[in-house]
Design a protein around this motif. Structure first.
Motif, PDB file in Angstrom:
ATOM      1  N   GLU A 136       3.404  21.645   2.595  1.00 25.03           N
ATOM      2  CA  GLU A 136       2.341  21.734   3.492  1.00 25.03           C
ATOM      3  C   GLU A 136       1.773  20.386   4.043  1.00 25.03           C
ATOM      4  O   GLU A 136       1.689  20.123   5.215  1.00 25.03           O
ATOM      5  CB  GLU A 136       1.236  22.708   3.223  1.00 25.03           C
ATOM      6  CG  GLU A 136       1.653  24.069   2.971  1.00 25.03           C
ATOM      7  CD  GLU A 136       0.726  25.129   2.341  1.00 25.03           C
ATOM      8  OE1 GLU A 136       1.092  26.213   2.045  1.00 25.03           O
ATOM      9  OE2 GLU A 136      -0.472  24.625   2.087  1.00 25.03           O
ATOM     10  N   THR A 137       1.375  19.599   3.096  1.00 26.56           N
ATOM     11  CA  THR A 137       1.063  18.155   3.014  1.00 26.56           C
ATOM     12  C   THR A 137       1.865  17.387   3.800  1.00 26.56           C
ATOM     13  O   THR A 137       1.543  16.589   4.769  1.00 26.56           O
ATOM     14  CB  THR A 137       0.674  17.694   1.927  1.00 26.56           C
ATOM     15  OG1 THR A 137      -0.365  18.603   1.131  1.00 26.56           O
ATOM     16  CG2 THR A 137      -0.285  16.283   2.040  1.00 26.56           C
ATOM     17  N   ARG A 141       0.847  15.675   7.370  1.00 29.97           N
ATOM     18  CA  ARG A 141       0.673  14.142   7.617  1.00 29.97           C
ATOM     19  C   ARG A 141       1.612  13.790   8.415  1.00 29.97           C
ATOM     20  O   ARG A 141       1.082  12.588   9.205  1.00 29.97           O
ATOM     21  CB  ARG A 141       0.957  13.617   5.986  1.00 29.97           C
ATOM     22  CG  ARG A 141      -0.239  13.641   5.088  1.00 29.97           C
ATOM     23  CD  ARG A 141      -0.074  12.952   3.919  1.00 29.97           C
ATOM     24  NE  ARG A 141      -1.146  13.242   2.810  1.00 29.97           N
ATOM     25  CZ  ARG A 141      -1.316  12.639   1.670  1.00 29.97           C
ATOM     26  NH1 ARG A 141      -0.339  11.889   1.067  1.00 29.97           N
ATOM     27  NH2 ARG A 141      -2.386  12.809   0.823  1.00 29.97           N
ATOM     28  N   LEU A 142       2.986  14.269   8.541  1.00 27.48           N
ATOM     29  CA  LEU A 142       3.983  13.772   9.504  1.00 27.48           C
ATOM     30  C   LEU A 142       3.248  14.008  10.835  1.00 27.48           C
ATOM     31  O   LEU A 142       3.199  13.266  11.762  1.00 27.48           O
ATOM     32  CB  LEU A 142       5.183  14.367   9.437  1.00 27.48           C
ATOM     33  CG  LEU A 142       5.963  13.817   8.122  1.00 27.48           C
ATOM     34  CD1 LEU A 142       7.283  14.821   8.005  1.00 27.48           C
ATOM     35  CD2 LEU A 142       6.345  12.645   8.431  1.00 27.48           C
ATOM     36  N   ALA A 143       2.369  15.069  11.235  1.00 24.79           N
ATOM     37  CA  ALA A 143       2.123  15.539  12.506  1.00 24.79           C
ATOM     38  C   ALA A 143       0.852  14.676  12.702  1.00 24.79           C
ATOM     39  O   ALA A 143       0.840  14.315  13.968  1.00 24.79           O
ATOM     40  CB  ALA A 143       1.863  17.065  12.453  1.00 24.79           C
ATOM     41  N   ALA A 144       0.107  14.287  11.868  1.00 28.22           N
ATOM     42  CA  ALA A 144      -1.092  13.577  12.104  1.00 28.22           C
ATOM     43  C   ALA A 144      -0.979  12.163  12.112  1.00 28.22           C
ATOM     44  O   ALA A 144      -1.845  11.488  12.616  1.00 28.22           O
ATOM     45  CB  ALA A 144      -2.234  14.054  10.877  1.00 28.22           C
ATOM     46  N   SER A 145      -0.023  11.757  11.358  1.00 28.34           N
ATOM     47  CA  SER A 145       0.103  10.056  11.245  1.00 28.34           C
ATOM     48  C   SER A 145       1.357   9.480  12.253  1.00 28.34           C
ATOM     49  O   SER A 145       1.244   8.448  12.553  1.00 28.34           O
ATOM     50  CB  SER A 145       0.328   9.997   9.906  1.00 28.34           C
ATOM     51  OG  SER A 145       1.643  10.206   9.395  1.00 28.34           O
ATOM     52  N   GLY A 146       2.258  10.512  12.218  1.00 28.91           N
ATOM     53  CA  GLY A 146       3.419   9.835  12.840  1.00 28.91           C
ATOM     54  C   GLY A 146       4.092   8.933  12.118  1.00 28.91           C
ATOM     55  O   GLY A 146       4.974   7.962  12.933  1.00 28.91           O
ATOM     56  N   THR A 147       4.083   8.631  10.950  1.00 29.32           N
ATOM     57  CA  THR A 147       4.662   7.501  10.182  1.00 29.32           C
ATOM     58  C   THR A 147       5.497   8.376   9.111  1.00 29.32           C
ATOM     59  O   THR A 147       5.085   9.164   8.505  1.00 29.32           O
ATOM     60  CB  THR A 147       3.614   6.457   9.686  1.00 29.32           C
ATOM     61  OG1 THR A 147       2.782   7.161   8.496  1.00 29.32           O
ATOM     62  CG2 THR A 147       2.609   6.101  10.665  1.00 29.32           C
ATOM     63  N   ALA A 148       6.431   7.389   8.486  1.00 32.71           N
ATOM     64  CA  ALA A 148       7.149   7.948   7.432  1.00 32.71           C
ATOM     65  C   ALA A 148       6.590   8.053   6.181  1.00 32.71           C
ATOM     66  O   ALA A 148       6.782   8.893   5.269  1.00 32.71           O
ATOM     67  CB  ALA A 148       8.411   6.995   7.157  1.00 32.71           C
ATOM     68  N   ARG A 149       5.085   7.483   5.989  1.00 35.36           N
ATOM     69  CA  ARG A 149       4.189   7.681   4.793  1.00 35.36           C
ATOM     70  C   ARG A 149       3.949   9.112   4.511  1.00 35.36           C
ATOM     71  O   ARG A 149       3.152   9.219   3.685  1.00 35.36           O
ATOM     72  CB  ARG A 149       3.511   6.453   4.929  1.00 35.36           C
ATOM     73  CG  ARG A 149       3.700   5.052   4.762  1.00 35.36           C
ATOM     74  CD  ARG A 149       3.880   4.990   3.257  1.00 35.36           C
ATOM     75  NE  ARG A 149       4.865   3.776   2.824  1.00 35.36           N
ATOM     76  CZ  ARG A 149       4.738   2.970   1.945  1.00 35.36           C
ATOM     77  NH1 ARG A 149       3.595   2.797   1.272  1.00 35.36           N
ATOM     78  NH2 ARG A 149       5.646   1.778   1.586  1.00 35.36           N
TER      79      ARG A 149
END
Length: 319
Positions: A136-137, A141-149
């Motif tokens: 879920e995280t 995080r992918l949706a919210a940050s748009g970064t591979a991190r």
């Protein structure tokens, strides 16, 4: 104090127990290991405490009562008392009320973290995060940050924080507790569709499971692989950062873009600055003096970028 399970509890699912024990061992959790376990009364944290007791760890349990659900919150605390009493484990209940307002989940999490760190006094802190939480995280995080991190979510260990159940799904945890005959508390707010995390749990992951039955486990596995790669990339990126925390522009220019981005983020993080994507790209492609979030600063001089902590400059848009 080394804890033992009550005689009336059944020990079953040898495969799951073995999986948890293997992860716990890799995290340094074993007989007499001092560890603080965070217990909400829910299924995940309940199995966490039971498992640590079974491993013979010297467990100290912390329950943070936010009091958001009135009598239900009081019942959560009572369940924590009952469990720890059966295990003869020391329990600390911390009042964790916060003022109403925005960003509530983040502020509640901050209260729990502060309580855990205070109770641990340098010892390990175990939380009940599962494989399902990790999947879920990753999505959030992918949706919210748009970064591979965003992929490097909830590693098994992050400093003092350890996650012995990170290889178990939420369903496996509940099945294990049922087999053992151990009760837990369910928080009905987890079924509300308002919070973003709940929408991912209730809508997005089930839809992905229809597309591929291994979606949840694959997402969690991707997080594990990404975290392994993060360690390598962080080590390489740190070679671009000087002992004083500055980043050499010459070294930055010669490095691959991925290492440039990581080096800038890590150098800024050393002074408490979290760089957004736009700031990273601006400093990477056209390095010049720049005001950063929280009135932090990026100074460019003598062929290097130096980050100054929040409050060093004037917030953008101020008079």
């Amino acid at each position: 104090m080394i804890l033992r399970l009550p005689n009336g509890w059944r020990r079953v699912s040898a495969e799951l127990v073995s999986r948890i024990a293997e992860r716990a061992g890799a995290l340094g959790l074993g007989p007499a290991t001092p560890v603080v376990a965070m217990l909400s009364g829910g299924a995940d944290s309940t199995l966490l405490v039971v498992t640590l007791a079974e491993l013979g760890c010297a467990v100290r349990v912390v329950h943070v009562g936010h009091g958001l659900r009135g009598e239900e919150s009081e019942a959560d605390a009572a369940a924590c008392r009952a469990l720890t009493s059966e295990l003869d484990a020391p329990l600390t209940i911390v009042a964790g009320q916060v003022e109403a307002g925005g960003n509530l989940e983040s502020r509640l999490r901050d209260v729990r973290r502060a309580a855990a760190l205070k109770a641990a006094d340098g010892d390990l802190i175990a939380t009940g995060h599962t494989l399902s939480d990790r999947a879920e995280t990753v999505l959030y995080r992918l949706a919210a940050s748009g970064t591979a991190r965003g992929l490097t979510a909830l590693p098994p260990r992050d400093g003092q924080w350890v996650r012995p159940l990170i290889d178990c799904s939420r369903d496996e945890v509940r099945d294990e507790l049922r087999r053992r005959g151990v009760a837990w508390r369910d928080d009905p707010t987890n079924l509300e569709t308002g919070p973003a995390r709940n929408r991912i749990r209730l809508d997005v992951l089930p839809a992905l499971a229809l597309a591929h039955p291994g979606a949840e486990r694959n997402l969690a596995r991707a997080a594990g692989l990404a975290d392994d790669e993060r360690i390598v990339l962080d080590t390489l990126a740190d070679d671009l950062i000087g002992n004083d925390g500055s980043v050499s522009l010459q070294a930055l220019t010669l490095a691959p873009p991925a290492l440039q981005r990581i080096a800038l983020r890590r150098a800024a993080a050393r002074v408490g600055v979290t760089l957004g994507h736009d700031d990273v790209e601006a400093l990477r492609t056209d390095p010049r003096r720049r005001t950063l979030p929280g009135a932090a600063m990026a100074e460019v001089s003598r062929d290097q970028i130096t980050f100054l902590p929040p409050g060093s400059g004037r917030p953008e848009g101020s008079a």
